[in-house]
Scaffold this motif. Structure first.
Motif, PDB file in Angstrom:
ATOM      1  N   TRP A  27     -10.023   3.083   4.349  1.00 14.03           N
ATOM      2  CA  TRP A  27      -9.516   3.005   2.700  1.00 14.03           C
ATOM      3  C   TRP A  27     -10.319   2.369   2.137  1.00 14.03           C
ATOM      4  N   LYS A  82      -6.111  -8.663   3.673  1.00 15.47           N
ATOM      5  CA  LYS A  82      -4.478  -9.718   2.939  1.00 15.47           C
ATOM      6  C   LYS A  82      -4.083  -8.440   1.444  1.00 15.47           C
ATOM      7  N   THR A  83      -5.228  -7.584   1.453  1.00 15.79           N
ATOM      8  CA  THR A  83      -4.672  -6.995   0.028  1.00 15.79           C
ATOM      9  C   THR A  83      -3.560  -6.298  -0.108  1.00 15.79           C
ATOM     10  N   GLU A 135       1.848   1.474  -3.208  1.00 20.46           N
ATOM     11  CA  GLU A 135       0.324   2.453  -4.377  1.00 20.46           C
ATOM     12  C   GLU A 135      -0.138   3.807  -3.998  1.00 20.46           C
ATOM     13  N   GLN A 149       0.769  -1.574  -0.413  1.00 21.23           N
ATOM     14  CA  GLN A 149      -0.272  -0.377   0.162  1.00 21.23           C
ATOM     15  C   GLN A 149       1.000   1.759  -0.090  1.00 21.23           C
ATOM     16  N   LYS A 168      -6.262  11.306   7.500  1.00 18.75           N
ATOM     17  CA  LYS A 168      -5.143  10.962   6.883  1.00 18.75           C
ATOM     18  C   LYS A 168      -4.819  10.405   5.222  1.00 18.75           C
ATOM     19  N   GLN A 185       1.497 -11.014  -2.972  1.00 14.56           N
ATOM     20  CA  GLN A 185       2.243 -10.041  -2.387  1.00 14.56           C
ATOM     21  C   GLN A 185       3.604 -10.528  -2.333  1.00 14.56           C
ATOM     22  N   GLU A 244      -6.625   1.029   9.117  1.00 16.39           N
ATOM     23  CA  GLU A 244      -6.061   1.815   7.962  1.00 16.39           C
ATOM     24  C   GLU A 244      -7.533   1.051   6.484  1.00 16.39           C
ATOM     25  N   HIS A 245      -7.502   0.584   6.952  1.00 13.38           N
ATOM     26  CA  HIS A 245      -8.567  -0.344   5.541  1.00 13.38           C
ATOM     27  C   HIS A 245      -9.714   0.465   5.704  1.00 13.38           C
ATOM     28  N   ARG A 285      -3.665  -3.603  -1.895  1.00 12.76           N
ATOM     29  CA  ARG A 285      -3.793  -2.376  -2.265  1.00 12.76           C
ATOM     30  C   ARG A 285      -4.500  -1.610  -1.215  1.00 12.76           C
ATOM     31  N   ARG A 286      -4.849  -0.289  -1.554  1.00 10.47           N
ATOM     32  CA  ARG A 286      -5.497   0.329  -0.080  1.00 10.47           C
ATOM     33  C   ARG A 286      -6.805   1.073  -0.931  1.00 10.47           C
ATOM     34  N   GLU A 287      -6.841   0.910  -3.032  1.00 10.77           N
ATOM     35  CA  GLU A 287      -8.658   0.718  -3.425  1.00 10.77           C
ATOM     36  C   GLU A 287      -8.142  -0.589  -3.598  1.00 10.77           C
ATOM     37  N   GLU A 334      -2.490 -15.888  -2.478  1.00 13.85           N
ATOM     38  CA  GLU A 334      -2.508 -13.786  -1.721  1.00 13.85           C
ATOM     39  C   GLU A 334      -0.958 -13.841  -0.855  1.00 13.85           C
TER      40      GLU A 334
END
Ligand code: SF4
Lengths: 478, 201
Positions: free
Chosen positions: B88, B31-32, A44, A41, B113, A85, B84-85, B34-36, A81
């Motif tokens: 997001w 577990k992603t 990103e 993130q 933030k 990563q 923070e998800h 990305r933020r989006e 997953e």
């Protein structure tokens, strides 16, 4: 004349870019270490904001948390997953031009092991990583913090970190260690004494004769767990042992640069009358080989002790101990040495270095892992693994019945397939015994590599001194 | 971070207390890399049935609110973990402003933030806006950060308070990184001097 300063003060002052009136400071970061779990993130975020990595040459990345440690891992990571990563890190590293050690590079390993190994970690530096065990690098007299994902992005973009200064705490280990007692026993014993919040708000400097006598590997083990004691970071002033370790490493300074560096490094110690906000002193002779019995790293006892009665504690700890014992499946009064184990894990950034493997192998040589036990050694890096093979340690482990794995975090946090099943009890050389840390329902006892090897032989928590003569030399296998 | 100056959009009513971060985004989505992309799973457990179909009754699934930009809710919004998800996920869905009587601390900070404006209003004002929001597609609300003013569908306006520094940051789209970069020249100077003093680094 300037006021006397601690080592922490000196490193802080040398990296202070800006300080606001309320003490909020901007600290310059010399090295930024990156791994696959806490960075996606952040990269990103940079991309979305159209920002660049400010100092790719000071940024070092390696996948370690998710990677399989089996020999077939070059064929790919089956957990999707995890694979994604790791692939994200591959791509981010390639696109931003940061230093990178991919899975199939022999130098790959746990980020806190390869930093020092490659000479990225040097005395007097500021070092950060999106990982709490960044404290490890403090062994070199570097100020090393763990940071969150937003801060990872902040450091990538600005090469600085917004910080407020911590207080100074001195932990002195006087005298000498007794036979069978190691760096792991020191660091666990300190946490056992000060508690997991004992270092909160402080940077700890470890000093004293027993610390001076440690190798760099041992010092890294001590500083690695500063975070478990609640401290922001742990530090040990650099000395000849440090300089010897650093000299000749791939990214260590050479020639005239080395001389210039040495001149500064030699000033990196706490002044005699520096101010300490907190001081803890422990006599080296009083430290025994220890194990943890509960689910907090402060639940430490000498191996010849018994499982404590929760009622013997006070305050909130009574309930916590009760819960711990329930989770651990233990009854008060049981001798620690009577606790049978199912699994032995030797590895992690706490104890996955060559000296750790030597210590475990010294106990194992000519002996066997107890029938029915699962036992694995996971070297901290590909280079540690190579060296252990060259020294014949791998053969000792293999013929004793250990699995000899590839480098990574492995069962320290069980993000890869190396996990405990519910109720499975493990003698582990890692740093956290939290509920579920090594797998859902798994039960972890923390200890030194030599103690873990002793437990592998007997199938229960064991006093390593059973396998040592009074001088600390190993006794021959019967 | 995107600036927040003025926002006009549909306000969705979520009249519940203690909306926690697990409700906002359950743990299986952390577990992603990305933020989006988290918007699809915003309020996942309330929004979807066990078989994965949309729950037609949940507010964000109703045709009037699918494009909502503002969320009106109850006390202690965003309690639970520090993930923070949660902001997001809100942001990814398109929500840039939450209006509630109170928030959990960490969530509140995390919003700033990420360019989300969390507005605190007395319960009566929230109740009024909740009623407005119930009117669906007709319930366009305008939030003006500069004036610190919310204008409802009937033209009446409500004033709100906000910390001046946070307001400054949102208005200018400044996150921590943005602020630090304002000191880029100082960092440059420091870096150049450090390179002289410690060239081996
Ligand atoms: S070995 Fe364990 S503690 Fe160390 S970095 Fe890996 S997961 Fe974290």
């Amino acid at each position: 004349m300037t006021a006397p300063r601690t080592l922490y003060d000196k490193i802080w002052d040398a990296h202070l870019v800006h300080e606001a009136e309320d003490g909020t400071s901007l600290l310059y970061i010399d090295r930024h270490l990156v791994h696959e779990v806490t960075s996606p993130q952040a990269f990103e975020g940079l991309r979305m904001a159209g920002r660049k990595v400010r100092a790719p040459e000071k940024t070092i990345a390696v996948p370690d948390h998710n990677v399989p440690t089996t020999d077939d891992r070059e064929t790919g990571i089956s957990n999707e997953e995890s694979r994604i990563q790791v692939e994200a890190l591959d791509r981010n590293a390639r696109e931003t031009g940061i230093h990178y050690y991919p899975v199939n590079d022999v130098r790959q390993g746990i980020v806190h092991i390869i930093g020092p190994e490659q000479g990225w970690t040097l005395p007097g530096m500021t070092i950060v990583c999106g990982d709490s065990h960044t404290a490890t690098h403090g062994a070199f007299g570097a100020l090393a913090h763990g940071i969150g994902t937003s801060e990872v992005e902040h450091v990538l973009a600005t090469q600085t970190l917004i910080q407020k200064k911590s207080r100074n705490m001195k932990v002195e280990i006087t005298g000498q260690l007794r036979p069978g007692v190691t760096a792991k026993d020191i660091t666990l014993s300190v946490i056992g004494k000060t508690g997991t919040a004992g270092g909160t708000g402080h940077v700890i400097e470890y000093c004293g004769e027993a610390i001076r006598a440690l190798s760099m590997e041992g010092r890294m083990t001590v500083c690695n767990m500063a975070i478990e004691g609640g401290a922001r970071a742990g530090l040990i002033a650099p000395d000849e042992t440090t300089f010897e370790y650093v000299r000749g490493r791939p990214h260590a300074p050479k020639g005239a640069q080395w001389e210039a560096a040495m001149e500064w490094w030699k000033t990196l110690y706490s002044d005699d009358d520096a101010h300490w906000d907190k001081v803890v002193t422990i006599a080296g002779e009083d430290i025994a080989p220890v194990v943890t019995w509960g689910t907090s790293p402060e639940d430490v006892l000498p191996i010849d002790g018994v499982v404590p009665d929760p009622a013997s504690f006070s305050g909130g700890k009574v309930a916590a101990a009760k819960r711990s014992l329930e989770y651990m499946g233990l009854t008060p009064g049981t001798r620690l040495q009577d606790i049978a184990i199912d699994t032995v894990f030797i590895g992690s950034c706490t104890n996955g270095r060559i000296e750790d493997l030597r210590a475990a192998a010294a106990v194992m040589r000519g002996r066997k892992v107890k029938e029915g036990l699962r036992a694995m050694v996971v070297p901290g890096s590909g280079l540690v693994r190579e060296q252990a093979e060259a020294e014949g340690l791998a053969d000792v482990f293999r013929s004793a019945g250990f699995e000899w794995r590839r480098a990574g975090c492995s069962m320290c946090l069980a993000m890869n397939p190396d996990q405990l099943s519910p109720g499975e009890r493990c003698a582990a050389t890692s740093n956290r015994n939290f509920e579920g840390r090594q797998g859902r329902g798994g039960r972890t006892h923390l200890m030194s590599p030599a103690m873990a090897a002793a437990a592998a032989i007997t199938g229960r928590l064991t006093d390593v001194r059973e396998f040592l003569d009074p001088t600390g030399a190993r006794t021959e296998a019967a | 971070m995107e600036k927040f100056t003025q926002l006009t959009g549909i306000a969705a009513p979520l009249p519940m207390m203690n909306v926690d971060t697990d409700m906002i985004i359950p743990k299986q989505f952390l577990k992603t890399i990305r933020r989006e992309g988290l918007g699809r799973n915003l309020f996942d457990e309330m929004r979807y049935e066990d078989d994965g179909k949309e729950n037609p009754d949940f507010v964000l699934n109703r045709p009037a609110y699918r494009e909502a930009k503002i969320l009106v809710s109850g006390e202690n919004f965003g309690c639970g973990s520090s993930r923070e998800h949660a902001p997001w996920a809100l942001l990814d869905f398109g929500i840039r402003c939450v209006i509630a009587p109170s928030y959990a601390d960490i969530f509140y900070n995390n919003c700033f933030k990420n360019g989300i404006l969390p507005i605190v209003l007395p319960q009566e004002d929230v109740d009024k806006l909740m009623e407005d929001a119930e009117r669906g597609a007709n319930a366009t609300v305008t939030v003006d950060l500069e004036k610190q003013e919310i204008t409802g569908p009937d033209g009446g306006s409500i004033h709100f308070d906000i910390d001046p520094f946070r307001k400054h940051c949102l208005l200018n789209g400044l996150d921590d990184i943005g602020l630090t970069l304002e000191r880029a020249a100082t960092i440059d100077t420091f870096e150049a001097e450090a390179a002289q003093a410690r060239p081996w680094v």
